[in-house]
Design an enzyme around this catalytic site. Structure first.
Site, PDB file in Angstrom:
ATOM      1  N   ASN A   7     -26.701 -24.533  27.494  1.00 44.01           N
ATOM      2  CA  ASN A   7     -27.049 -23.907  26.221  1.00 44.01           C
ATOM      3  C   ASN A   7     -28.554 -23.736  26.102  1.00 44.01           C
ATOM      4  O   ASN A   7     -29.339 -24.533  26.605  1.00 44.01           O
ATOM      5  CB  ASN A   7     -26.470 -24.713  25.039  1.00 44.01           C
ATOM      6  CG  ASN A   7     -27.431 -25.763  24.531  1.00 44.01           C
ATOM      7  OD1 ASN A   7     -28.341 -25.463  23.759  1.00 44.01           O
ATOM      8  ND2 ASN A   7     -27.252 -27.007  24.990  1.00 44.01           N
ATOM      9  N   PHE A  64     -32.345 -24.645  18.625  1.00 43.85           N
ATOM     10  CA  PHE A  64     -32.380 -25.204  17.258  1.00 43.85           C
ATOM     11  C   PHE A  64     -32.022 -24.164  16.189  1.00 43.85           C
ATOM     12  O   PHE A  64     -32.784 -23.911  15.256  1.00 43.85           O
ATOM     13  CB  PHE A  64     -33.760 -25.797  16.924  1.00 43.85           C
ATOM     14  CG  PHE A  64     -34.095 -27.089  17.622  1.00 43.85           C
ATOM     15  CD1 PHE A  64     -33.141 -27.801  18.319  1.00 43.85           C
ATOM     16  CD2 PHE A  64     -35.393 -27.604  17.555  1.00 43.85           C
ATOM     17  CE1 PHE A  64     -33.464 -29.003  18.957  1.00 43.85           C
ATOM     18  CE2 PHE A  64     -35.722 -28.801  18.179  1.00 43.85           C
ATOM     19  CZ  PHE A  64     -34.756 -29.490  18.880  1.00 43.85           C
ATOM     20  N   SER A  97     -35.104 -31.614  23.497  1.00 41.78           N
ATOM     21  CA  SER A  97     -34.401 -30.359  23.740  1.00 41.78           C
ATOM     22  C   SER A  97     -35.261 -29.494  24.663  1.00 41.78           C
ATOM     23  O   SER A  97     -36.466 -29.377  24.454  1.00 41.78           O
ATOM     24  CB  SER A  97     -34.145 -29.616  22.437  1.00 41.78           C
ATOM     25  OG  SER A  97     -33.817 -28.275  22.733  1.00 41.78           O
ATOM     26  N   ASN A 115     -35.158 -26.337  24.821  1.00 40.12           N
ATOM     27  CA  ASN A 115     -35.156 -24.950  24.353  1.00 40.12           C
ATOM     28  C   ASN A 115     -36.180 -24.638  23.270  1.00 40.12           C
ATOM     29  O   ASN A 115     -36.172 -23.556  22.704  1.00 40.12           O
ATOM     30  CB  ASN A 115     -33.758 -24.585  23.853  1.00 40.12           C
ATOM     31  CG  ASN A 115     -32.717 -24.778  24.943  1.00 40.12           C
ATOM     32  OD1 ASN A 115     -32.911 -24.294  26.054  1.00 40.12           O
ATOM     33  ND2 ASN A 115     -31.647 -25.497  24.645  1.00 40.12           N
ATOM     34  N   THR A 116     -37.062 -25.583  22.949  1.00 41.46           N
ATOM     35  CA  THR A 116     -38.157 -25.318  22.009  1.00 41.46           C
ATOM     36  C   THR A 116     -39.460 -25.570  22.759  1.00 41.46           C
ATOM     37  O   THR A 116     -39.715 -26.703  23.188  1.00 41.46           O
ATOM     38  CB  THR A 116     -38.035 -26.235  20.768  1.00 41.46           C
ATOM     39  OG1 THR A 116     -36.851 -25.863  20.058  1.00 41.46           O
ATOM     40  CG2 THR A 116     -39.232 -26.086  19.839  1.00 41.46           C
ATOM     41  N   LYS A 129     -34.560 -39.720  20.885  1.00 41.74           N
ATOM     42  CA  LYS A 129     -33.682 -39.141  21.915  1.00 41.74           C
ATOM     43  C   LYS A 129     -34.531 -38.518  23.015  1.00 41.74           C
ATOM     44  O   LYS A 129     -35.354 -37.639  22.740  1.00 41.74           O
ATOM     45  CB  LYS A 129     -32.764 -38.087  21.299  1.00 41.74           C
ATOM     46  CG  LYS A 129     -31.781 -37.506  22.313  1.00 41.74           C
ATOM     47  CD  LYS A 129     -30.656 -36.770  21.642  1.00 41.74           C
ATOM     48  CE  LYS A 129     -29.701 -36.191  22.658  1.00 41.74           C
ATOM     49  NZ  LYS A 129     -28.589 -35.466  22.017  1.00 41.74           N
ATOM     50  N   ASN A 184     -30.687 -36.237  26.570  1.00 43.47           N
ATOM     51  CA  ASN A 184     -30.402 -34.852  26.201  1.00 43.47           C
ATOM     52  C   ASN A 184     -29.952 -34.062  27.445  1.00 43.47           C
ATOM     53  O   ASN A 184     -29.743 -34.645  28.508  1.00 43.47           O
ATOM     54  CB  ASN A 184     -31.664 -34.232  25.583  1.00 43.47           C
ATOM     55  CG  ASN A 184     -31.323 -33.255  24.468  1.00 43.47           C
ATOM     56  OD1 ASN A 184     -30.465 -32.389  24.656  1.00 43.47           O
ATOM     57  ND2 ASN A 184     -31.973 -33.382  23.338  1.00 43.47           N
TER      58      ASN A 184
END
Ligand SMILES: Cc1cc2nc3c(=O)[nH]c(=O)nc-3n(C[C@H](O)[C@H](O)[C@H](O)COP(=O)(O)O)c2cc1C
Length: 357
Positions: A109, A113, A175, A177-178, A215, A244
């Site tokens: 994925n 966010f 994450s 993705n940021t 996390k 993660n």
């Protein structure tokens, strides 16, 4: 629910992954679920002054906007982590941004966010803040907006708004993705960040503040791991969630979407995330409760995480392939494994692999 799930599973598989997920959330919200049967007492564990009826949690990302937290508990999870929630609403990355890799029992994925923001989440959690309606443990995972100018301020805003409504808070600095987010795992930014969130939490919850967890990513060097362990112990953070999704792409992946950008989760993440978990248990000397997450698809996987040092576990991707019946199966298999090894309680098995080395 498991029976119902069996009849709708073929439809879910035909839908694009994100549509299937939306439909699953709707179904959970609409269909009245019976209260789960009481858990086997051997699975109970007390952490941070809270009683977890079983250690199997729903990982962040399934219920990003705190829409179905109580329904998640009704599926039999011992706790549910909602989020990641960003301060202001934001749409996330363009679609498609979620991919199934069925041959690998994995997913990739790059949602980025997508979040309805703190105010919407607070309104939903408020509805369950009444102790009578509060049936189980719901943690809140906090993030930052993509265009954030001050990451620490974003996380602190999350703590201010949601600490009074959360059973625990998790700071998500992992994450993939940021842009720039994972750099917050460095020693200095992490120390500052944790201090800011702890201060916000203290101001927002004068009595009974929720524990604060961090996390982390699976893609960390040995030096990163040492730094995080030291900062965690020095700042007095209450626990770590390990881990993660990964940016790594094991060569053995077979799914046709293996080349998509984003974070990989599911079966291929089991080994690296469990190795990291064991490492963090060693580096923190077993002094910090750890939540083991990554690739859990059965009771043996959950048990391996617990023996590696996890006091709690979480999962997400295996639910996509196995449906909600998985939760009960993991609990049964875990209870049987504990008894087979002569453990009287779950706590006895935490970190057992290291203790016996
Ligand atoms: C579709 C999807 C969305 C996710 N979103 C989040 C998120 O918003 N915040 C977060 O901390 N982790 C998120 N995760 C990561 C999971 O919480 C978990 O750490 C990871 O998927 C490994 O567990 P699993 O192999 O059981 O899925 C997401 C995972 C998936 C598959």
């Amino acid at each position: 629910m498991p029976d119902l799930y069996r009849s709708i599973a073929p439809i879910l598989r035909l839908l694009p992954p994100e549509s299937a997920h939306r439909l699953t959330l709707r179904a959970l919200a609409w269909i009245p679920l019976p209260a789960p049967t009481a858990d086997d007492p051997i699975l109970g564990i007390r952490l941070w002054g809270r009683d977890f009826p079983n250690p199997v949690g729903l990982a962040a990302g399934f219920d990003k906007d705190a829409e179905v937290a109580d329904e998640g508990l009704r599926l039999g999870f011992g706790f549910v982590e909602v989020g990641t929630i960003t301060p202001r609403p934001q749409p996330g990355n363009p679609r498609p941004r979620l991919f199934r890799l069925p041959a690998d029992e994995a997913a990739i994925n790059r949602l980025g966010f997508n979040s309805r923001g703190l105010a919407a989440a607070a309104a939903r959690l408020q509805r369950r803040a009444d102790p009578a309606a509060r049936r189980g443990i719901v943690g809140v995972n906090l993030g930052i907006n993509r265009d954030s100018a001050d990451a620490a301020a974003d996380y602190a805003a999350g703590a201010t708004a949601l600490a009074p409504l959360a059973d625990y808070l998790a700071i998500n600095v992992s994450s993939p993705n940021t842009p720039g987010l994972r750099a917050l795992q460095g020693r200095d930014p992490l120390t500052r960040l944790i201090g800011a969130v702890q201060a916000a939490r203290a101001a927002a919850t004068l009595r009974n503040p929720p524990p604060l967890l961090l996390k982390i990513a699976p893609d960390l060097t040995e030096a990163d791991r040492r730094d995080i362990a030291e900062v965690a112990l020095a700042t007095g953070i209450d626990g770590l969630i390990v881990a993660n999704t990964t940016l790594a792409r094991p060569l053995a992946l077979r799914g046709r979407h293996a080349g998509e950008a984003g974070g990989l989760s599911g079966r291929p993440l089991f080994r690296p995330s469990t190795e990291l978990l064991a490492d963090m248990y060693r580096l923190t000397g077993g002094r910090l409760p750890l939540v083991g997450v990554g690739g859990i698809a059965g009771g043996a996987d959950a048990y391996a995480k617990i023996r590696a040092g996890a006091s709690l576990v979480q999962l997400y991707t295996a639910l996509i392939y196995q449906g909600p019946g998985l939760v009960g199966r993991i609990k049964r298999e875990l209870a049987a494994a504990l008894r087979a090894d002569g453990c009287a309680s779950l706590a006895e098995a935490v970190g057992a692999d290291r203790a016996r080395r």
